[in-house]
Write an enzyme that holds these catalytic residues in place. Structure first.
Site, PDB file in Angstrom:
ATOM      1  N   ASP A 111     -43.336 -42.199  74.478  1.00  0.00           N
ATOM      2  CA  ASP A 111     -43.001 -41.772  73.128  1.00  0.00           C
ATOM      3  C   ASP A 111     -44.271 -41.833  72.267  1.00  0.00           C
ATOM      4  OD1 ASP A 111     -40.074 -41.723  71.361  1.00  0.00           O
ATOM      5  OD2 ASP A 111     -41.964 -41.965  70.256  1.00  0.00           O
ATOM      6  N   ILE A 112     -44.474 -40.802  71.443  1.00  0.00           N
ATOM      7  CA  ILE A 112     -45.691 -40.715  70.637  1.00  0.00           C
ATOM      8  C   ILE A 112     -45.722 -41.789  69.540  1.00  0.00           C
ATOM      9  CG2 ILE A 112     -44.897 -39.124  68.813  1.00  0.00           C
ATOM     10  CD1 ILE A 112     -47.474 -37.477  69.366  1.00  0.00           C
ATOM     11  N   ASN A 138     -29.646 -40.790  71.319  1.00  0.00           N
ATOM     12  CA  ASN A 138     -29.192 -40.352  69.999  1.00  0.00           C
ATOM     13  C   ASN A 138     -28.601 -38.954  70.136  1.00  0.00           C
ATOM     14  OD1 ASN A 138     -30.130 -42.699  68.677  1.00  0.00           O
ATOM     15  ND2 ASN A 138     -32.205 -41.859  68.591  1.00  0.00           N
ATOM     16  N   GLY A 142     -28.841 -39.580  64.635  1.00  0.00           N
ATOM     17  CA  GLY A 142     -30.271 -39.850  64.556  1.00  0.00           C
ATOM     18  C   GLY A 142     -31.118 -39.029  65.507  1.00  0.00           C
ATOM     19  N   GLN A 143     -30.532 -37.982  66.092  1.00  0.00           N
ATOM     20  CA  GLN A 143     -31.316 -37.152  67.018  1.00  0.00           C
ATOM     21  C   GLN A 143     -32.273 -36.259  66.228  1.00  0.00           C
ATOM     22  OE1 GLN A 143     -28.963 -34.775  69.744  1.00  0.00           O
ATOM     23  NE2 GLN A 143     -30.764 -34.158  70.921  1.00  0.00           N
ATOM     24  N   HIS A 183     -32.559 -36.488  75.653  1.00  0.00           N
ATOM     25  CA  HIS A 183     -33.536 -37.470  76.115  1.00  0.00           C
ATOM     26  C   HIS A 183     -32.948 -38.864  76.072  1.00  0.00           C
ATOM     27  CE1 HIS A 183     -34.145 -36.697  71.806  1.00  0.00           C
ATOM     28  NE2 HIS A 183     -34.447 -37.987  71.682  1.00  0.00           N
ATOM     29  N   HIS A 207     -34.075 -42.727  75.684  1.00  0.00           N
ATOM     30  CA  HIS A 207     -35.151 -43.668  75.350  1.00  0.00           C
ATOM     31  C   HIS A 207     -35.046 -44.866  76.292  1.00  0.00           C
ATOM     32  CE1 HIS A 207     -36.043 -42.054  71.189  1.00  0.00           C
ATOM     33  NE2 HIS A 207     -34.821 -41.588  71.348  1.00  0.00           N
TER      34      HIS A 207
HETATM   35  P1  5GP Z   1     -34.696 -38.897  68.758  1.00  0.00           P
HETATM   36  O1  5GP Z   1     -34.777 -39.419  67.353  1.00  0.00           O
HETATM   37  O2  5GP Z   1     -34.485 -37.410  68.800  1.00  0.00           O
HETATM   38  O3  5GP Z   1     -33.716 -39.658  69.616  1.00  0.00           O
HETATM   39  O4  5GP Z   1     -36.081 -39.228  69.417  1.00  0.00           O
HETATM   40  C1  5GP Z   1     -37.149 -38.339  69.442  1.00  0.00           C
HETATM   41  C2  5GP Z   1     -38.350 -39.120  69.869  1.00  0.00           C
HETATM   42  O5  5GP Z   1     -39.377 -38.213  70.201  1.00  0.00           O
HETATM   43  C3  5GP Z   1     -38.909 -40.032  68.768  1.00  0.00           C
HETATM   44  O6  5GP Z   1     -38.891 -41.388  69.219  1.00  0.00           O
HETATM   45  C4  5GP Z   1     -40.324 -39.513  68.540  1.00  0.00           C
HETATM   46  O7  5GP Z   1     -41.264 -40.535  68.309  1.00  0.00           O
HETATM   47  C5  5GP Z   1     -40.609 -38.743  69.829  1.00  0.00           C
HETATM   48  N1  5GP Z   1     -41.527 -37.617  69.644  1.00  0.00           N
HETATM   49  C6  5GP Z   1     -41.478 -36.693  68.662  1.00  0.00           C
HETATM   50  N2  5GP Z   1     -42.462 -35.784  68.829  1.00  0.00           N
HETATM   51  C7  5GP Z   1     -43.134 -36.149  69.956  1.00  0.00           C
HETATM   52  C8  5GP Z   1     -44.278 -35.601  70.648  1.00  0.00           C
HETATM   53  O8  5GP Z   1     -44.846 -34.578  70.267  1.00  0.00           O
HETATM   54  N3  5GP Z   1     -44.685 -36.257  71.752  1.00  0.00           N
HETATM   55  C9  5GP Z   1     -44.060 -37.388  72.209  1.00  0.00           C
HETATM   56  N4  5GP Z   1     -44.577 -37.955  73.316  1.00  0.00           N
HETATM   57  N5  5GP Z   1     -42.995 -37.929  71.590  1.00  0.00           N
HETATM   58  C10 5GP Z   1     -42.542 -37.319  70.475  1.00  0.00           C
END
Ligand code: 5GP
Ligand code: ZN
Length: 111
Positions: free
Chosen positions: A30-31, A86, A92-93, A99, A101
C-alpha cells in the site's frame, strides 16, 4: 477498465512495489501504509467490489483467502494479522477494484 488505478498497476502503467503475482492475483505494498506491514491483494480480473461477486468467482475467492495466511507467514507475521475489505462509498472504499488489505506488525492500530 482503462480508468481503474489498480488495473493500471496490473498492466504496469502505474508502478507499484510488487510482492507476488500469478495468473489470478497481484499483491503489492500500500502506498500509504497504516501498519508496519500493509499489503493489498487484488484479483487480476477487474471486479469492482464484493457486491459484484457471484458464483463464477468461487474458485478465485477461495484462492485469495487461502493465500492470505501464506502471505502473512512470508511477511513474518507469526502472531497474527488483520484483513480488511472496504465495500462501497459508505464502507470506506476509495479504489473500486476489489482488494483485501493485509495489515500486521507491532504498530497495528486499534479497530
Ligand atoms: P480502500 O480505501 O479503497 O479500501 O483502499 C485503497 C488503498 O489503496 C488505500 O489504502 C490507499 O493507500 C491505496 N492506494 C491508493 N492509491 C495507490 C497507489 O497508487 N499505489 C498503491 N500502492 N496504493 C494505493
Ligand atoms: Zn480494475
Amino acid at each position: 477498465m482503462s480508468d481503474c488505478l489498480f488495473c493500471k498497476i496490473i498492466t504496469g502503467d502505474i508502478p507499484a512495489d510488487i510482492i507476488y503475482q500469478d495468473d489470478k492475483i497481484l499483491i503489492f505494498k500500500d502506498i500509504n501504509p497504516k501498519a508496519d506491514v500493509h499489503l493489498l491483494m487484488i484479483p487480476k480480473a477487474h471486479i469492482e467490489s464484493l457486491v459484484q461477486l457471484n458464483e463464477s468467482h468461487n474458485d478465485l475467492i477461495a484462492y485469495m483467502m487461502l493465500k492470505l495466511p501464506e502471505l502473512a507467514n512470508d511477511q513474518g507475521l507469526n502472531s497474527g494479522f488483520r484483513t480488511i475489505i472496504n465495500t462501497g462509498r459508505d464502507g470506506g472504499q476509495e479504489v473500486f477494484h476489489l482488494h483485501i488489505h493485509l495489515l500486521g506488525g507491532q504498530n497495528l492500530p486499534g479497530f
